[in-house]
Design a protein around this motif. Structure first.
Motif, PDB file in Angstrom:
ATOM      1  N   PRO A   1      -1.389 -40.288  16.936  1.00 21.05           N
ATOM      2  CA  PRO A   1      -1.164 -38.880  17.286  1.00 21.05           C
ATOM      3  C   PRO A   1       0.293 -38.508  17.023  1.00 21.05           C
ATOM      4  CG  PRO A   1      -2.350 -40.023  19.037  1.00 21.05           C
ATOM      5  CD  PRO A   1      -1.925 -41.068  18.049  1.00 21.05           C
ATOM      6  N   ALA A   2       0.532 -37.323  16.481  1.00 15.26           N
ATOM      7  CA  ALA A   2       1.890 -36.887  16.178  1.00 15.26           C
ATOM      8  C   ALA A   2       1.970 -35.381  16.392  1.00 15.26           C
ATOM      9  CB  ALA A   2       2.242 -37.241  14.731  1.00 15.26           C
ATOM     10  N   PRO A   3       3.182 -34.880  16.603  1.00 13.98           N
ATOM     11  CA  PRO A   3       3.316 -33.431  16.845  1.00 13.98           C
ATOM     12  C   PRO A   3       2.879 -32.628  15.631  1.00 13.98           C
ATOM     13  CG  PRO A   3       5.317 -34.614  17.452  1.00 13.98           C
ATOM     14  CD  PRO A   3       4.452 -35.587  16.718  1.00 13.98           C
ATOM     15  N   LYS A   4       2.283 -31.470  15.882  1.00 11.19           N
ATOM     16  CA  LYS A   4       1.924 -30.546  14.805  1.00 11.19           C
ATOM     17  C   LYS A   4       3.178 -29.866  14.273  1.00 11.19           C
ATOM     18  CE  LYS A   4      -1.538 -28.670  12.542  1.00 11.19           C
ATOM     19  NZ  LYS A   4      -2.450 -29.545  11.776  1.00 11.19           N
ATOM     20  N   VAL A   5       4.037 -29.459  15.195  1.00 12.42           N
ATOM     21  CA  VAL A   5       5.228 -28.706  14.793  1.00 12.42           C
ATOM     22  C   VAL A   5       6.439 -29.140  15.623  1.00 12.42           C
ATOM     23  CG1 VAL A   5       6.287 -26.421  14.567  1.00 12.42           C
ATOM     24  CG2 VAL A   5       3.805 -26.668  14.315  1.00 12.42           C
ATOM     25  N   PHE A   6       7.554 -29.254  14.938  1.00 11.23           N
ATOM     26  CA  PHE A   6       8.839 -29.314  15.646  1.00 11.23           C
ATOM     27  C   PHE A   6       9.562 -28.012  15.341  1.00 11.23           C
ATOM     28  CE2 PHE A   6      13.312 -29.973  16.136  1.00 11.23           C
ATOM     29  CZ  PHE A   6      13.415 -30.760  17.279  1.00 11.23           C
ATOM     30  N   ILE A   7       9.966 -27.302  16.371  1.00 12.33           N
ATOM     31  CA  ILE A   7      10.649 -26.029  16.159  1.00 12.33           C
ATOM     32  C   ILE A   7      12.153 -26.231  16.301  1.00 12.33           C
ATOM     33  CG2 ILE A   7      10.779 -23.598  16.802  1.00 12.33           C
ATOM     34  CD1 ILE A   7       8.104 -23.921  18.226  1.00 12.33           C
ATOM     35  N   ALA A   8      12.835 -26.038  15.195  1.00 16.42           N
ATOM     36  CA  ALA A   8      14.287 -26.159  15.208  1.00 16.42           C
ATOM     37  C   ALA A   8      14.875 -24.768  15.458  1.00 16.42           C
ATOM     38  CB  ALA A   8      14.777 -26.705  13.871  1.00 16.42           C
ATOM     39  N   ALA A   9      15.832 -24.707  16.343  1.00 15.84           N
ATOM     40  CA  ALA A   9      16.412 -23.411  16.683  1.00 15.84           C
ATOM     41  C   ALA A   9      17.927 -23.485  16.635  1.00 15.84           C
ATOM     42  CB  ALA A   9      15.952 -22.981  18.076  1.00 15.84           C
ATOM     43  N   LEU A  10      18.532 -22.357  16.207  1.00 11.79           N
ATOM     44  CA  LEU A  10      19.993 -22.299  16.122  1.00 11.79           C
ATOM     45  C   LEU A  10      20.477 -21.160  16.985  1.00 11.79           C
ATOM     46  CD1 LEU A  10      20.115 -22.865  12.297  1.00 11.79           C
ATOM     47  CD2 LEU A  10      21.035 -24.426  14.028  1.00 11.79           C
ATOM     48  N   GLY A  11      21.123 -21.478  18.058  1.00 12.42           N
ATOM     49  CA  GLY A  11      21.650 -20.451  18.943  1.00 12.42           C
ATOM     50  C   GLY A  11      20.760 -20.231  20.156  1.00 12.42           C
ATOM     51  N   ARG A  12      21.365 -19.724  21.197  1.00 10.62           N
ATOM     52  CA  ARG A  12      20.676 -19.586  22.478  1.00 10.62           C
ATOM     53  C   ARG A  12      19.436 -18.684  22.385  1.00 10.62           C
ATOM     54  NH1 ARG A  12      20.879 -19.888  27.938  1.00 10.62           N
ATOM     55  NH2 ARG A  12      20.260 -18.007  29.068  1.00 10.62           N
ATOM     56  N   GLU A  13      19.580 -17.518  21.740  1.00  8.95           N
ATOM     57  CA  GLU A  13      18.436 -16.600  21.658  1.00  8.95           C
ATOM     58  C   GLU A  13      17.276 -17.247  20.913  1.00  8.95           C
ATOM     59  OE1 GLU A  13      18.077 -13.820  23.321  1.00  8.95           O
ATOM     60  OE2 GLU A  13      20.066 -14.309  24.150  1.00  8.95           O
ATOM     61  N   ALA A  14      17.608 -17.966  19.841  1.00  7.38           N
ATOM     62  CA  ALA A  14      16.564 -18.610  19.042  1.00  7.38           C
ATOM     63  C   ALA A  14      15.885 -19.717  19.831  1.00  7.38           C
ATOM     64  CB  ALA A  14      17.166 -19.170  17.754  1.00  7.38           C
ATOM     65  N   GLU A  15      16.683 -20.410  20.627  1.00  4.90           N
ATOM     66  CA  GLU A  15      16.090 -21.468  21.441  1.00  4.90           C
ATOM     67  C   GLU A  15      15.092 -20.897  22.447  1.00  4.90           C
ATOM     68  OE1 GLU A  15      19.101 -23.837  23.296  1.00  4.90           O
ATOM     69  OE2 GLU A  15      19.910 -24.509  21.355  1.00  4.90           O
ATOM     70  N   ILE A  16      15.463 -19.790  23.032  1.00 11.32           N
ATOM     71  CA  ILE A  16      14.570 -19.143  24.000  1.00 11.32           C
ATOM     72  C   ILE A  16      13.278 -18.716  23.315  1.00 11.32           C
ATOM     73  CG2 ILE A  16      14.300 -17.105  25.455  1.00 11.32           C
ATOM     74  CD1 ILE A  16      17.368 -17.417  26.039  1.00 11.32           C
ATOM     75  N   GLU A  17      13.437 -18.150  22.102  1.00 15.17           N
ATOM     76  CA  GLU A  17      12.256 -17.733  21.343  1.00 15.17           C
ATOM     77  C   GLU A  17      11.404 -18.943  20.946  1.00 15.17           C
ATOM     78  OE1 GLU A  17      10.923 -14.992  20.946  1.00 15.17           O
ATOM     79  OE2 GLU A  17       9.494 -15.313  19.298  1.00 15.17           O
ATOM     80  N   SER A  18      12.055 -20.066  20.590  1.00 17.30           N
ATOM     81  CA  SER A  18      11.292 -21.239  20.163  1.00 17.30           C
ATOM     82  C   SER A  18      10.457 -21.802  21.322  1.00 17.30           C
ATOM     83  CB  SER A  18      12.229 -22.328  19.619  1.00 17.30           C
ATOM     84  OG  SER A  18      12.949 -22.959  20.674  1.00 17.30           O
ATOM     85  N   PHE A  19      10.991 -21.700  22.520  1.00 17.20           N
ATOM     86  CA  PHE A  19      10.238 -22.143  23.705  1.00 17.20           C
ATOM     87  C   PHE A  19       8.984 -21.282  23.862  1.00 17.20           C
ATOM     88  CE2 PHE A  19      11.265 -23.840  28.261  1.00 17.20           C
ATOM     89  CZ  PHE A  19       9.963 -24.301  28.371  1.00 17.20           C
ATOM     90  N   ARG A  20       9.168 -19.951  23.675  1.00 11.51           N
ATOM     91  CA  ARG A  20       8.015 -19.047  23.790  1.00 11.51           C
ATOM     92  C   ARG A  20       6.942 -19.372  22.762  1.00 11.51           C
ATOM     93  NH1 ARG A  20      11.455 -14.461  25.345  1.00 11.51           N
ATOM     94  NH2 ARG A  20      11.959 -14.110  23.150  1.00 11.51           N
TER      95      ARG A  20
END
Length: 413
Positions: A323-342
């Motif tokens: 089993p492995a992750p489908k997606v890793f979401i890379a984010a740059l900056g605080r706003e992007a990190e918040i969006e990546s969590f969503r």
RNA sequence: GUGGGCGUAGCUCAAUGGCAGAGCACUGGACUGUGGCUCCAGUUGUUGCGGGUUCGAUCCCCGUCGUCCACCCCA
């Protein structure tokens, strides 16, 4: 190192654990086809249960049980095997009043205080199956066929089914006496262990590995020559049934079971790839145990599979099948990190394994991590993507990449 | 319970009675926002623990614990 697991007791980690999961799911599937239903049994029982069933003078009871008093002074034992608890359960819940046969399987840890070696642990796992209330040998054959199908479904090769009959309370005493007579006059030529076996369990002399003892027992009659009519007919019919299924097996007249409760059919599944502990599964008939536990006279047969030994025999699954992750979401900056969590939460709700970056790392190191954890896709979100409402995506297996509106991302999978 | 092999970095293993090493892994960079390949740099140790011999022990000796394998026995 400050703490480690106890001697002979091991953690089971990925990727090893994926083999275990496969064994468990395939076993459950195969067992269901044969009408075996799962029961969940306790890990501790009153000590009495094991003494009565396994036998007072067996090694398991004499020196291998984890036994302790509880706070009220009752003697408690961590189960060294599963058949006795299963029989206790069968009798306690009056399952003999349900339509027969009743067929069950269970799995979980067993405990024996032994010196660990290859394929042997102090906490070890078994998958066991028990079938109650059928005396006919057709169910013996069915159970052996079920085991064969299970091992086949798991892709296990180079295993051998060994079959024997060890008789019943009527004929076994005769055989024991015959052996005592046969070995008696040359007893002092046998190894010290065999001289001890002569008194305790003379049948055990038959499977001594010392060369001298092997020679000395040439000419001893096999147990099958001493079976009473009932046991002999049962054994012959079992072999006939196995033949009619084209089941490969070998007769092993030296196959002796170590637990007192066994009668008639005894069998083992062995492999030469296991070291000295070569049985990956073993079982047999125990026609008197239910009655001894206070139930009605009820024949029964069962077996247990050694999980560690089975896992040892199965090739490690190739990494792509873990089993492995489908997606890793890379984010740059605080706003992007918040969006990546969503986005992660949204895709998880749709059933996918999603990982995201927990904070402050370069894009390069985030993608490196995505690669290292074998994620299938990487998503990239930065200021540009926040503005446009689109994410950058990349398939890490194929190298394909592109841009897609966030709500449409799922169409990539 | 008995016997034997082995304990050195997170992992796999070198080394010498005289400063404890390599590969892999990890972190960063070369390449300001695109992984894998390559190169560069950096981090990692009570040499299981305790005692003894010695000027000096990771090395030799004893003990102990852990681990592996075998015996007994068992899945």
């Amino acid at each position: 190192m400050k703490y480690s697991a106890l001697k002979g007791i091991e953690d089971i980690l990925p990727p090893e654990v994926y083999i275990w999961q496969e064994i468990e799911s395939v076993a459950k599937d195969i067992f269901h086809r044969y009408g075996f239903q799962e029961i969940r049994l306790p890990i501790i029982e009153s000590t009495e249960i094991f003494i009565r069933s396994i036998g007072e003078t067996t090694d398991i009871v004499e020196k291998e049980m984890y036994t302790f008093p509880d706070k009220a002074g009752r003697s408690i034992t961590m189960r060294p095997e599963g058949t006795a608890p299963a029989v206790r359960c069968y009798v306690e819940h009056h399952l003999y009043n349900l339509p027969s046969p009743q067929k069950f399987f269970y799995s979980g840890p067993m405990f024996r205080y032994e010196r660990p070696q290859k394929g042997r642990f102090r906490q070890f796992y078994q998958i066991g199956a028990e079938a109650f209330a059928v005396s006919q040998p057709s169910i013996d054959a069915e159970i052996i066929a079920m085991l064969k199908n299970l091992f086949e479904a798991l892709g296990l090769k180079e295993i051998n089914f060994e079959i024997n009959s060890i008789g019943c309370e009527k004929c076994r005493p005769d055989y024991k006496n015959a052996l005592l007579n046969f070995f008696g006059d040359k007893l002092t030529d046998f190894c010290p262990d065999c001289q001890r076996r002569y008194r305790g369990n003379p049948l055990r002399i038959l499977d001594c590995k010392v060369d001298r003892c092997t020679e000395l027992r040439q000419g001893a009659h096999p147990v099958t020559g001493y079976l009473c009519n009932e046991c002999r007919e049962h054994f012959e019919e079992l072999l006939f049934r196995l033949n009619s299924l084209n089941m490969p097996y070998s007769l092993n007249p030296n196959l002796i079971r170590g637990l007192d409760y066994y009668t008639k059919t005894a069998f083992e599944v062995t492999s030469e790839h296991l070291g000295a502990q070569k049985a990956v599964a073993a079982g047999g008939r125990y026609d008197n145990l239910v009655e001894e536990f206070g139930g009605p006279a009820t024949p029964a047969i069962g077996f247990a599979i050694g999980m560690e030994r089975l896992a040892l025999l199965l090739k490690e699954k190739p990494a792509e099948e873990h089993p492995a992750p489908k997606v890793f979401i890379a984010a740059l900056g605080r706003e992007a990190e918040i969006e990546s969590f969503r986005i992660a939460e949204d895709l998880r709700a749709k059933g996918f394994w999603i990982e995201f970056n927990y904070g402050g790392a370069s894009l390069k190191s985030q993608l490196r991590k995505a690669d290292r954890i074998s994620a299938e896709f990487a998503f990239i979100i930065g200021d540009n993507e926040l503005k446009s409402g689109k994410i950058q995506w990349k398939n890490l297996k194929t190298g394909q990449h592109g841009e897609i509106p966030i709500p449409d991302a799922i169409s990539l999978f």
